[in-house]
Structure formats: structure tokens, C-alpha cells
Write a protein that holds these residues in place. Structure first.
Motif, PDB file in Angstrom:
ATOM      1  N   HIS A  84       0.823  -1.215   0.000  1.00  0.00           N
ATOM      2  CA  HIS A  84       0.000   0.000   0.000  1.00  0.00           C
ATOM      3  C   HIS A  84       0.858   1.267   0.000  1.00  0.00           C
ATOM      4  CE1 HIS A  84      -3.771  -2.154   0.646  1.00  0.00           C
ATOM      5  NE2 HIS A  84      -3.201  -2.831   1.628  1.00  0.00           N
ATOM      6  N   ALA A  85       2.129   1.148  -0.300  1.00  0.00           N
ATOM      7  CA  ALA A  85       3.046   2.283  -0.167  1.00  0.00           C
ATOM      8  C   ALA A  85       2.640   3.479  -1.022  1.00  0.00           C
ATOM      9  CB  ALA A  85       4.463   1.838  -0.514  1.00  0.00           C
ATOM     10  N   ALA A  86       1.956   3.239  -2.134  1.00  0.00           N
ATOM     11  CA  ALA A  86       1.542   4.347  -3.004  1.00  0.00           C
ATOM     12  C   ALA A  86       0.542   5.271  -2.314  1.00  0.00           C
ATOM     13  CB  ALA A  86       0.942   3.801  -4.299  1.00  0.00           C
ATOM     14  N   GLU A  87      -0.061   4.806  -1.226  1.00  0.00           N
ATOM     15  CA  GLU A  87      -1.051   5.604  -0.501  1.00  0.00           C
ATOM     16  C   GLU A  87      -0.414   6.543   0.527  1.00  0.00           C
ATOM     17  OE1 GLU A  87      -3.836   2.746   1.110  1.00  0.00           O
ATOM     18  OE2 GLU A  87      -3.750   1.574  -0.744  1.00  0.00           O
ATOM     19  N   ALA A  92      -1.678  11.001   4.897  1.00  0.00           N
ATOM     20  CA  ALA A  92      -1.412   9.741   5.593  1.00  0.00           C
ATOM     21  C   ALA A  92      -0.220   9.885   6.530  1.00  0.00           C
ATOM     22  CB  ALA A  92      -1.169   8.634   4.576  1.00  0.00           C
ATOM     23  N   LYS A  93       0.818  10.555   6.070  1.00  0.00           N
ATOM     24  CA  LYS A  93       1.995  10.763   6.923  1.00  0.00           C
ATOM     25  C   LYS A  93       1.614  11.513   8.198  1.00  0.00           C
ATOM     26  CE  LYS A  93       5.451  10.819   3.209  1.00  0.00           C
ATOM     27  NZ  LYS A  93       6.428  11.651   2.463  1.00  0.00           N
ATOM     28  N   SER A  94       0.851  12.568   8.030  1.00  0.00           N
ATOM     29  CA  SER A  94       0.452  13.370   9.186  1.00  0.00           C
ATOM     30  C   SER A  94      -0.393  12.562  10.166  1.00  0.00           C
ATOM     31  CB  SER A  94      -0.328  14.596   8.708  1.00  0.00           C
ATOM     32  OG  SER A  94      -0.756  15.375   9.800  1.00  0.00           O
ATOM     33  N   GLU A  95      -1.324  11.757   9.632  1.00  0.00           N
ATOM     34  CA  GLU A  95      -2.182  10.966  10.515  1.00  0.00           C
ATOM     35  C   GLU A  95      -1.387   9.885  11.227  1.00  0.00           C
ATOM     36  OE1 GLU A  95      -6.490   8.631  10.533  1.00  0.00           O
ATOM     37  OE2 GLU A  95      -5.706   9.445   8.643  1.00  0.00           O
ATOM     38  N   LEU A  96      -0.484   9.220  10.531  1.00  0.00           N
ATOM     39  CA  LEU A  96       0.343   8.187  11.176  1.00  0.00           C
ATOM     40  C   LEU A  96       1.213   8.792  12.274  1.00  0.00           C
ATOM     41  CD1 LEU A  96       1.433   6.079   8.067  1.00  0.00           C
ATOM     42  CD2 LEU A  96      -0.041   5.305   9.932  1.00  0.00           C
ATOM     43  N   GLU A  97       1.803   9.932  12.002  1.00  0.00           N
ATOM     44  CA  GLU A  97       2.629  10.581  13.026  1.00  0.00           C
ATOM     45  C   GLU A  97       1.806  10.914  14.260  1.00  0.00           C
ATOM     46  OE1 GLU A  97       4.888  13.850  11.587  1.00  0.00           O
ATOM     47  OE2 GLU A  97       5.985  12.657  10.103  1.00  0.00           O
ATOM     48  N   GLN A  98       0.574  11.380  14.048  1.00  0.00           N
ATOM     49  CA  GLN A  98      -0.287  11.689  15.181  1.00  0.00           C
ATOM     50  C   GLN A  98      -0.658  10.418  15.941  1.00  0.00           C
ATOM     51  OE1 GLN A  98      -1.095  14.632  16.460  1.00  0.00           O
ATOM     52  NE2 GLN A  98      -2.178  13.568  18.104  1.00  0.00           N
ATOM     53  N   MET A  99      -1.004   9.350  15.226  1.00  0.00           N
ATOM     54  CA  MET A  99      -1.346   8.088  15.881  1.00  0.00           C
ATOM     55  C   MET A  99      -0.207   7.588  16.767  1.00  0.00           C
ATOM     56  SD  MET A  99      -3.178   5.939  12.833  1.00  0.00           S
ATOM     57  CE  MET A  99      -4.839   6.262  12.280  1.00  0.00           C
ATOM     58  N   LEU A 100       1.017   7.778  16.309  1.00  0.00           N
ATOM     59  CA  LEU A 100       2.163   7.239  17.034  1.00  0.00           C
ATOM     60  C   LEU A 100       2.485   8.004  18.309  1.00  0.00           C
ATOM     61  CD1 LEU A 100       4.081   6.115  13.929  1.00  0.00           C
ATOM     62  CD2 LEU A 100       3.886   4.713  15.988  1.00  0.00           C
ATOM     63  N   THR A 101       1.794   9.107  18.555  1.00  0.00           N
ATOM     64  CA  THR A 101       1.931   9.773  19.847  1.00  0.00           C
ATOM     65  C   THR A 101       1.050   9.122  20.911  1.00  0.00           C
ATOM     66  OG1 THR A 101       0.163  11.401  19.435  1.00  0.00           O
ATOM     67  CG2 THR A 101       2.394  11.956  18.662  1.00  0.00           C
ATOM     68  N   GLU A 128       9.956   1.291  -6.449  1.00  0.00           N
ATOM     69  CA  GLU A 128      10.392   2.625  -6.053  1.00  0.00           C
ATOM     70  C   GLU A 128       9.497   3.194  -4.956  1.00  0.00           C
ATOM     71  OE1 GLU A 128       9.889   1.579  -9.167  1.00  0.00           O
ATOM     72  OE2 GLU A 128      12.006   1.394  -9.774  1.00  0.00           O
ATOM     73  N   GLN A 129       8.173   3.004  -5.096  1.00  0.00           N
ATOM     74  CA  GLN A 129       7.248   3.493  -4.073  1.00  0.00           C
ATOM     75  C   GLN A 129       7.467   2.785  -2.743  1.00  0.00           C
ATOM     76  OE1 GLN A 129       3.690   2.661  -6.323  1.00  0.00           O
ATOM     77  NE2 GLN A 129       3.367   4.828  -6.844  1.00  0.00           N
ATOM     78  N   GLN A 130       7.692   1.476  -2.790  1.00  0.00           N
ATOM     79  CA  GLN A 130       7.920   0.721  -1.566  1.00  0.00           C
ATOM     80  C   GLN A 130       9.198   1.172  -0.863  1.00  0.00           C
ATOM     81  OE1 GLN A 130       7.328  -3.538  -1.451  1.00  0.00           O
ATOM     82  NE2 GLN A 130       6.039  -3.505  -3.280  1.00  0.00           N
ATOM     83  N   ILE A 131      10.265   1.337  -1.620  1.00  0.00           N
ATOM     84  CA  ILE A 131      11.530   1.733  -1.011  1.00  0.00           C
ATOM     85  C   ILE A 131      11.419   3.126  -0.404  1.00  0.00           C
ATOM     86  CG2 ILE A 131      13.937   2.340  -1.518  1.00  0.00           C
ATOM     87  CD1 ILE A 131      13.912   0.008  -3.564  1.00  0.00           C
TER      88      ILE A 131
END
Length: 280
Positions: A84-87, A92-101, A128-131
Motif C-alpha cells: 500500500h506504499a503508493a497511498e 497519511a503521513k500526518s495521521e500516522l505521526e499523530q497516531m504514534l503519539t 520505487e514506491q515501496q523503497i
């Protein structure tokens, strides 16, 4: 016969304490407080005192965090699975960072590389997207200070090279380890933790069983990856955390130790790696 149409395995002989280092509660049917409680009650009856429920995509990530709030036996790991790396956009980055708090989100995962699905699924992210996504998750793990939970399928060398190039976080968990003894030794030498699922019990898993012997006591974990990878002799049947003692007992047998001692070892490791706030 499909996995869903096969009967659930019978309860194993209890083994306490155990912690399921990687499961997917939502995929096992745990999508509300009552169903999560039922899954974890069943697991607790055979000695599984806690689980880490893991996300594949953003929807799963939200379910995982909710489950960790619904039941104090559940902890969460969140990330985008490599397929799912293309997503992985800015939202998504912002939400994941918030979840990890969140204090009950204990790892960044599962992330990594999956070359198996590249030519088998039109929806799979490119190499490339996965890496690129993997590199971002590695950096996130280091910034947040929580363990990195790795998914690796048919990408041993590339995955280890990316980790070396980026600089691995302090704690790396090789979820559902599937490599041979040589890869296991390299991971052990790097200080990674290797987590074994029901695949290590399969009759044709001689190379993986040899790898399980390479891992020192302090670097081994055990998981179900439920609802997948049910231990022998129930391969292909639906999996849940209550099935964990089947895998733990087989690993203990392979490593020539008694199951009770091995259970205490892997439980201590999981508590330490994930920093779980559980009573002793």
C-alpha cells in the motif's frame, strides 16, 4: 476449501504467559469493543495475556488504535504495508505521526518490502514506491522512538541494504521471519529481534526451523499473524491469538527447551521490546 469455511482449530493446551507479538484483530472480526473482548478473552483462557494488533492501511490503522483503547490487553502498531506504499501521501503521513503519539501505539509497522506481489497484483505499489515509503517509516521510527516492525517477502537483500543505508532504529522486529539461517545470523548480528509465526511449524519449513535455532533467547518473539498462517496441523484454518501456544510449543521443542521456560522468555522479550505496561 477456503480458510473461512474451515473450522477453527480446537483450543491448545494452555501456556502462560504469552504475548502475541503480531496479529490483526480487525481481520479476525474484532471491529467493536464486544468482538475484541471476545477474541482476547478466548486468548487469555489459554495463557495469551496481551496482543499487538497491526495495521496494513489507514483504515486498519484506525481500527488498531481503537482496539487498543477498547481493551487494555490490546496494543497497536501502525504504518502502511509495503503493498500500500503508493497511498503514503502527506495526509497519511500526518495521521500516522499523530497516531504514534498515542501511548498504546507501541510500534511503527508493518512496513518494509514485498517483491512477491509486484507481478501478481495490479494494485501493488512499485519497487520505487515501496523503497521510498520504507525509508520514510524508518525515519519515523527513529524520530518517534518506537520500534520498527518489518514486513519482508522475497526481498531479503534489498531490505537489509535499505536498513543499513538509512541506519536502523534502536529496535527492529523482523515480523513473521521467513529467511534462512544465513539471513537470521545477519539479523541477529545487527541486533534485530526475529518473530516467528505458525510457518515455523509447517512440515516443509526445514530452512526456517534451522533459522529459529540461530536466534539467541533475548532476540526471539512469537506471533500468530492471525487470521493467517495457522500452525500445523491446522494450516489453512482460521487463526486467532488463542492459537499462539501451538507455535510457542513447537519452537520450544525445536530449541530443546521446555515450553514453560520458553514462554517466559518470549513474554519477557515482548514486554521489553514494546515497553508494555503489564503487571508482572
Amino acid at each position: 476449501m477456503s480458510r473461512r469455511s474451515r473450522p477453527a482449530p480446537p483450543d491448545p493446551e494452555p501456556l502462560s504467559p504469552l504475548i502475541d507479538a503480531h496479529t490483526h484483530l480487525a481481520a479476525c472480526g474484532g471491529r467493536d469493543p464486544e468482538s475484541v473482548r471476545a477474541i482476547l478473552d478466548h486468548a487469555q483462557r489459554v495463557g495469551v495475556e496481551a496482543v499487538v494488533t497491526v495495521a496494513d492501511d489507514m483504515v486498519d490503522a484506525r481500527w488498531a488504535v481503537s482496539a487498543a483503547d477498547w481493551d487494555d490487553r490490546a496494543y497497536a502498531a501502525v504504518a502502511l504495508h509495503p503493498t500500500h506504499a503508493a497511498e503514503l501521501d502527506d495526509a497519511a503521513k500526518s495521521e500516522l505521526e499523530q497516531m504514534l503519539t498515542h501511548p498504546r501505539v507501541v510500534a511503527v509497522g508493518e512496513t518494509g518490502l514485498d517483491w512477491y506481489w509486484l507481478d501478481r497484483s495490479a494494485d501493488c505499489a512499485t519497487r520505487e514506491q515501496q523503497i521510498e515509503a520504507f525509508r520514510w517509516h524508518i525515519d519515523l521510527s527513529k524520530r518517534i522512538g518506537k520500534p520498527l516492525m518489518i514486513h519482508n517477502r522475497d526481498a531479503d537483500r534489498d531490505l537489509l541494504d535499505v536498513l543499513a543505508d538509512e541506519g536502523a532504529p534502536e529496535t527492529v522486529i523482523m515480523h513473521c521471519f521467513s529467511g534462512d539461517a544465513g539471513i537470521a545470523r545477519e539479523c541477529v548480528d545487527r541486533g534485530y529481534h526475529l518473530s516467528f509465526s505458525g510457518t515455523v511449524t509447517f512440515a516443509n519449513a526445514t530452512a526456517l526451523q534451522a533459522a529459529a535455532l540461530v536466534v539467541p533467547d533475548e532476540q526471539i518473539l512469537v506471533e500468530t499473524d492471525a487470521p493467517f498462517l495457522t500452525a500445523h496441523p491446522f494450516r489453512g484454518h482460521p487463526n486467532q491469538s488463542y492459537c499462539l501456544p501451538y507455535t510457542a510449543r513447537r519452537l520450544a521443542e525445536l530449541r530443546s527447551t521446555d515450553a514453560e521456560s520458553f514462554g517466559r522468555i518470549v513474554t519477557s522479550n515482548a514486554r521489553h521490546v514494546y515497553r508494555l505496561a503489564l503487571p508482572n
